[in-house]
Design a protein around this motif. Structure first.
Motif, PDB file in Angstrom:
ATOM      1  N   GLY A  35     -17.523  -0.802   4.465  1.00 47.50           N
ATOM      2  CA  GLY A  35     -16.731  -0.023   3.351  1.00 47.50           C
ATOM      3  C   GLY A  35     -15.546   0.600   4.174  1.00 47.50           C
ATOM      4  O   GLY A  35     -14.531   1.362   3.267  1.00 47.50           O
ATOM      5  N   ALA A  36     -15.381   0.576   5.207  1.00 49.74           N
ATOM      6  CA  ALA A  36     -13.960   1.346   5.935  1.00 49.74           C
ATOM      7  C   ALA A  36     -12.735   0.648   5.669  1.00 49.74           C
ATOM      8  O   ALA A  36     -12.722  -0.391   5.590  1.00 49.74           O
ATOM      9  CB  ALA A  36     -14.306   1.903   7.350  1.00 49.74           C
ATOM     10  N   LYS A  37     -11.505   1.452   5.582  1.00 53.52           N
ATOM     11  CA  LYS A  37     -10.334   0.578   5.850  1.00 53.52           C
ATOM     12  C   LYS A  37     -10.083   0.650   7.232  1.00 53.52           C
ATOM     13  O   LYS A  37     -10.169   1.684   7.963  1.00 53.52           O
ATOM     14  CB  LYS A  37      -9.332   1.715   5.166  1.00 53.52           C
ATOM     15  N   VAL A  38      -9.848  -0.505   7.708  1.00 55.06           N
ATOM     16  CA  VAL A  38      -9.764  -0.637   9.186  1.00 55.06           C
ATOM     17  C   VAL A  38      -8.441  -1.060   9.595  1.00 55.06           C
ATOM     18  O   VAL A  38      -7.693  -2.123   8.968  1.00 55.06           O
ATOM     19  CB  VAL A  38     -10.753  -1.720   9.778  1.00 55.06           C
ATOM     20  N   ILE A  39      -7.827  -0.420  10.724  1.00 57.06           N
ATOM     21  CA  ILE A  39      -6.381  -0.834  11.259  1.00 57.06           C
ATOM     22  C   ILE A  39      -6.661  -1.579  12.538  1.00 57.06           C
ATOM     23  O   ILE A  39      -7.237  -0.807  13.583  1.00 57.06           O
ATOM     24  CB  ILE A  39      -5.615   0.455  11.404  1.00 57.06           C
ATOM     25  N   ASP A  61     -10.763  -4.707   3.709  1.00 56.82           N
ATOM     26  CA  ASP A  61      -9.507  -3.794   3.488  1.00 56.82           C
ATOM     27  C   ASP A  61      -9.025  -3.627   4.847  1.00 56.82           C
ATOM     28  O   ASP A  61      -9.613  -2.651   5.590  1.00 56.82           O
ATOM     29  CB  ASP A  61     -10.050  -2.452   2.886  1.00 56.82           C
ATOM     30  N   VAL A  62      -8.156  -4.466   5.491  1.00 59.74           N
ATOM     31  CA  VAL A  62      -7.720  -4.330   6.867  1.00 59.74           C
ATOM     32  C   VAL A  62      -6.004  -4.466   6.725  1.00 59.74           C
ATOM     33  O   VAL A  62      -5.493  -5.060   5.789  1.00 59.74           O
ATOM     34  CB  VAL A  62      -8.303  -5.409   7.785  1.00 59.74           C
ATOM     35  N   LYS A  63      -5.629  -3.866   7.703  1.00 54.86           N
ATOM     36  CA  LYS A  63      -4.195  -3.924   7.952  1.00 54.86           C
ATOM     37  C   LYS A  63      -3.988  -4.027   9.679  1.00 54.86           C
ATOM     38  O   LYS A  63      -4.930  -3.655  10.349  1.00 54.86           O
ATOM     39  CB  LYS A  63      -3.419  -2.802   7.547  1.00 54.86           C
ATOM     40  N   PHE A  79      -0.854   5.505  14.920  1.00 55.05           N
ATOM     41  CA  PHE A  79      -1.457   6.813  14.377  1.00 55.05           C
ATOM     42  C   PHE A  79      -0.535   6.879  13.136  1.00 55.05           C
ATOM     43  O   PHE A  79      -0.829   7.538  12.109  1.00 55.05           O
ATOM     44  CB  PHE A  79      -1.518   7.955  15.280  1.00 55.05           C
ATOM     45  N   GLU A  80       0.649   6.621  13.256  1.00 53.10           N
ATOM     46  CA  GLU A  80       1.476   6.727  11.960  1.00 53.10           C
ATOM     47  C   GLU A  80       1.130   5.899  10.917  1.00 53.10           C
ATOM     48  O   GLU A  80       1.048   6.249   9.544  1.00 53.10           O
ATOM     49  CB  GLU A  80       3.022   6.336  12.130  1.00 53.10           C
ATOM     50  N   VAL A  81       0.375   4.576  11.106  1.00 55.51           N
ATOM     51  CA  VAL A  81      -0.109   3.726  10.142  1.00 55.51           C
ATOM     52  C   VAL A  81      -1.429   4.341   9.493  1.00 55.51           C
ATOM     53  O   VAL A  81      -1.563   4.326   8.231  1.00 55.51           O
ATOM     54  CB  VAL A  81      -0.320   2.481  10.535  1.00 55.51           C
ATOM     55  N   ALA A  82      -2.133   5.077  10.285  1.00 52.96           N
ATOM     56  CA  ALA A  82      -3.318   5.713   9.877  1.00 52.96           C
ATOM     57  C   ALA A  82      -3.026   7.015   9.041  1.00 52.96           C
ATOM     58  O   ALA A  82      -3.513   7.106   7.935  1.00 52.96           O
ATOM     59  CB  ALA A  82      -4.148   6.274  10.938  1.00 52.96           C
ATOM     60  N   ARG A  83      -1.883   7.548   9.405  1.00 59.80           N
ATOM     61  CA  ARG A  83      -1.389   8.749   8.649  1.00 59.80           C
ATOM     62  C   ARG A  83      -1.044   8.340   7.130  1.00 59.80           C
ATOM     63  O   ARG A  83      -1.415   8.884   6.056  1.00 59.80           O
ATOM     64  CB  ARG A  83      -0.273   9.524   9.621  1.00 59.80           C
ATOM     65  N   SER A  85      -2.028   5.693   5.635  1.00 62.56           N
ATOM     66  CA  SER A  85      -3.130   5.190   5.102  1.00 62.56           C
ATOM     67  C   SER A  85      -4.089   6.273   4.497  1.00 62.56           C
ATOM     68  O   SER A  85      -4.936   5.841   3.659  1.00 62.56           O
ATOM     69  CB  SER A  85      -3.852   4.360   5.773  1.00 62.56           C
ATOM     70  N   GLY A  86      -3.608   7.615   4.820  1.00 61.93           N
ATOM     71  CA  GLY A  86      -4.693   8.585   4.141  1.00 61.93           C
ATOM     72  C   GLY A  86      -5.399   9.314   5.457  1.00 61.93           C
ATOM     73  O   GLY A  86      -6.048  10.471   5.011  1.00 61.93           O
TER      74      GLY A  86
END
Length: 256
Positions: A35-39, A61-63, A79-83, A85-86
């Motif tokens: 269930g996680a959104k994964v980068i 749900d991945v990017k 970390f900007e992508v994570a930020r 993403s929420g």
């Protein structure tokens, strides 16, 4: 038919470095299945695109993006992508290199520097730079991927083995520091896992037989043998577990 993975990580956001094949890919896949959104990330764009495509086709749900963990600008983008993403709840530091197959005191200085730059320093910097986001999480998780070699060094992986021992120390020290923030820090130490990375240890039948002689379960591990343990550490099931080094090695000896 295998059981469907649990859904323990819904609403969580995870970063997994070096996650386009092998153990990293299996971890990213399992976290997303739960269930996680994964980068995901890798040094090569082609590998990133292929991995994102494969996982997206599975409904996950991945990017992904290019990230060489030793480069500050790449980590900043990660970390900007994570930020955007929420936020960030889970950091899995998996990137590692071993540019030279040699006993520890035969290792060249350049290889030693590269091994410690990626395997130890970059892991430290990723954890340090993730803190502003992890501190905003209700249950932050840092998981370092170490190795059985950190406990029982392999002769041909001398410097690599020492770098993985260093991750055990980093895990213990960071866990104490971050406990007041409700951020757990643990390490997973895989045994001999069937990946491209382990080819140096199993490239011939005699080498494979020698390796298997150390494994009571008498088989090489698979990346999925590791991913389930990482998902457990990332979940609320491991909320009271921190500062530990979990060995997943088919019964291989694991004592410093």
């Amino acid at each position: 038919m295998s059981a469907k993975p649990l859904q323990r990580l819904c609403g969580r956001i995870a970063i997994v470095t070096a996650s386009t094949d092998g153990i990293g890919f299996a971890i990213a896949q399992r976290l997303a299945q739960e269930g996680a959104k994964v980068i995901i990330s890798s040094r090569k764009d082609k590998n990133v695109q292929e991995a994102v495509s494969t996982l997206s086709k599975q409904g996950l749900d991945v990017k992904g993006l290019i990230c060489h963990v030793s480069k500050a600008e790449d980590r900043k983008r990660l970390f900007e992508v994570a930020r955007k993403s929420g936020g960030l709840d889970i950091l899995v530091s998996n990137a590692a290199v071993n540019p030279e197959a040699a006993s520890v005191l035969d290792c060249s200085e350049s290889s030693w520097d590269k091994i410690f730059d990626v395997n130890v320093k970059a892991a430290f910097l990723l954890a340090k730079e993730a803190l502003p986001l992890l501190r905003q999480s209700k249950a932050g998780r840092i998981i370092f991927i170490s190795s059985i070699a950190g406990f029982q060094p392999f002769d041909l992986l001398g410097a690599y083995s020492v770098s993985k021992t260093a991750l055990f120390g980093l895990t213990k020290a960071a866990a104490i520091q971050l406990a007041p923030d409700n951020i757990t820090v643990n390490a997973v130490a895989p045994g001999i896992i069937r990946t491209k990375f382990s080819d140096v240890l199993t490239s011939t039948e005699s080498a494979k037989e020698e390796v298997l002689s150390r494994v009571p379960l008498n088989r090489l591990g698979t990346p999925h043998d590791i991913s389930g343990a990482v998902a457990f550490l990332a979940s609320d099931d491991a909320a009271y577990l921190t500062g530990e080094n979990i060995v997943i090695a088919g019964g291989m000896a694991s004592r410093l």
